[in-house]
Design an enzyme around this catalytic site. Structure first.
Site, short mmCIF file in Angstrom:
data_model
loop_
_atom_site.label_atom_id
_atom_site.label_comp_id
_atom_site.label_asym_id
_atom_site.label_seq_id
_atom_site.Cartn_x
_atom_site.Cartn_y
_atom_site.Cartn_z
N LYS A 1 0.86 -1.18 0.00
CA LYS A 1 0.00 0.00 0.00
C LYS A 1 0.89 1.23 0.00
CE LYS A 1 -1.96 2.00 3.44
NZ LYS A 1 -2.77 2.20 4.64
C1 5RP Z 1 -3.86 4.98 8.73
C2 5RP Z 1 -3.58 4.20 7.51
C3 5RP Z 1 -4.69 4.13 6.53
O1 5RP Z 1 -5.01 2.74 6.34
C4 5RP Z 1 -4.26 4.65 5.17
O2 5RP Z 1 -3.58 5.86 5.30
C5 5RP Z 1 -5.47 4.82 4.27
O3 5RP Z 1 -6.31 5.77 4.86
P1 5RP Z 1 -6.46 7.23 4.18
O4 5RP Z 1 -7.12 7.00 2.83
O5 5RP Z 1 -7.34 8.00 5.14
O6 5RP Z 1 -5.08 7.77 4.06
O7 5RP Z 1 -2.54 3.63 7.30
O8 5RP Z 1 -2.91 4.69 9.68
#
Ligand code: 5RP
Length: 296
Positions: free
Chosen positions: A207
């Protein structure tokens, strides 16, 4: 370790050439994995589109209650039916997600912890969830935060490797999460480095964030990439981000704030599905989003 002297700058990513080792299983880089791994990855990535809509609500693990997630018990039942994957902590999922409502949803279990908003440096975490509880939670992957370039780089990569070792033992895929702390630059160079390191260490999904030259980051990463939404944007811009990410080769999004901080979170999740699974453009998805408001 190869010496760094005379390192040539990587430049030939052949972004128009599809991933070569794709014979046998549709999830990138998963051909040689065990049946159980493939089954869990197939639960995450839709076999028809090859993509996924992850709804991220794990923010509380270091932010406490954040805008839009003040009442997990109220927001989650509304959104669970409209996403593919629940990306949350075991505390949030066990306390506020009805297993019946989530029966066909994949679980991306946030498995690291140890930081809070009261600190400046968030890069020191531990691997908090053990494999047995991940199995009890029926997790389809474990989400492990990594901090490339930060003080906590070594410990976070140690957490990732420990999780990968457990994942291989129990056939649970590991999602390496690229953190972008204050010091870490949001540049193609950083994201290319970070995503590739996590994949080389054995993460099955990465991710990260959308950025310029995104196609090169995808081409250089031998496992699927999903894109975080980041801070709340106007819905039209968030849908453009999702569209650009999918067009650039991401196999999905892992969005939180751009769903749960929307005035119309359900309609937003439906519109994101249109882009991720049905090939909608950002404009078509935005028109759909507007048309859905007021219907429920
Ligand atoms: C928070 C995270 C979230 O899973 C990731 O950032 C996705 O959320 P957003 O779209 O709000 O950034 O790692 O710790």
């Amino acid at each position: 370790m190869a010496d760094l002297e005379g390192m040539k700058v990587a430049k030939d990513y052949h972004v128009d050439v599809p991933f070569a080792n794709d014979k046998g299983f549709y999830v990138k880089g998963a051909n040689a994995l065990d049946w159980g791994m493939k089954k869990r990855l197939a639960h995450i990535f839709n076999p028809k589109s090859g993509n996924t809509v992850m709804f991220a609500f794990d923010h509380g693990y270091f932010m406490g209650s954040t805008a839009g997630l003040e009442r997990l018990d109220l927001i989650l039942p509304k959104l669970v039916p409209h996403v593919d994957v629940l990306m949350g902590t075991r505390g949030a999922i066990r306390s506020c997600v009805d297993p019946g409502l989530a029966s066909n949803k994949a679980i991306a279990l946030r498995a690291t912890s140890g930081s809070s908003m009261l600190q400046d440096d968030l890069s020191h975490e531990v691997l908090a969830v053990d494999a047995k509880d991940a199995v009890r939670m029926n997790a389809d992957c474990l989400a492990i935060q990594t901090f490339i370039g930060a003080e906590g780089q070594l410990s976070s990569l140690d957490n990732l490797s420990k999780a990968i070792n457990l994942g291989q033992q129990y056939s649970i895929p590991i999602m390496g999460v690229v953190a972008v702390g204050k010091e870490m630059e949001r540049t193609p160079r950083f994201f290319k480095l970070a995503t590739r390191i996590l994949a080389e260490l054995g993460a099955n999904v990465i991710k990260t964030y959308y950025c310029d030259d995104f196609e090169e980051i995808v081409a250089a990463c031998p496992v699927p990439i999903v894109v975080a939404g980041g801070k709340k944007l106007p819905e039209k811009e968030a849908l453009l981000l999702a569209y650009n990410a999918i067009r650039g080769g991401a196999r999905g999004v892992d969005m939180g704030r751009n769903i749960f901080q929307s005035q119309n979170p359900v309609e937003m999740s439906l519109a994101i599905n249109k882009i991720v699974h049905e090939g909608y453009t950002d404009q078509d998805a935005y028109d759909f989003f507007r048309s859905e408001i007021g219907k429920r």
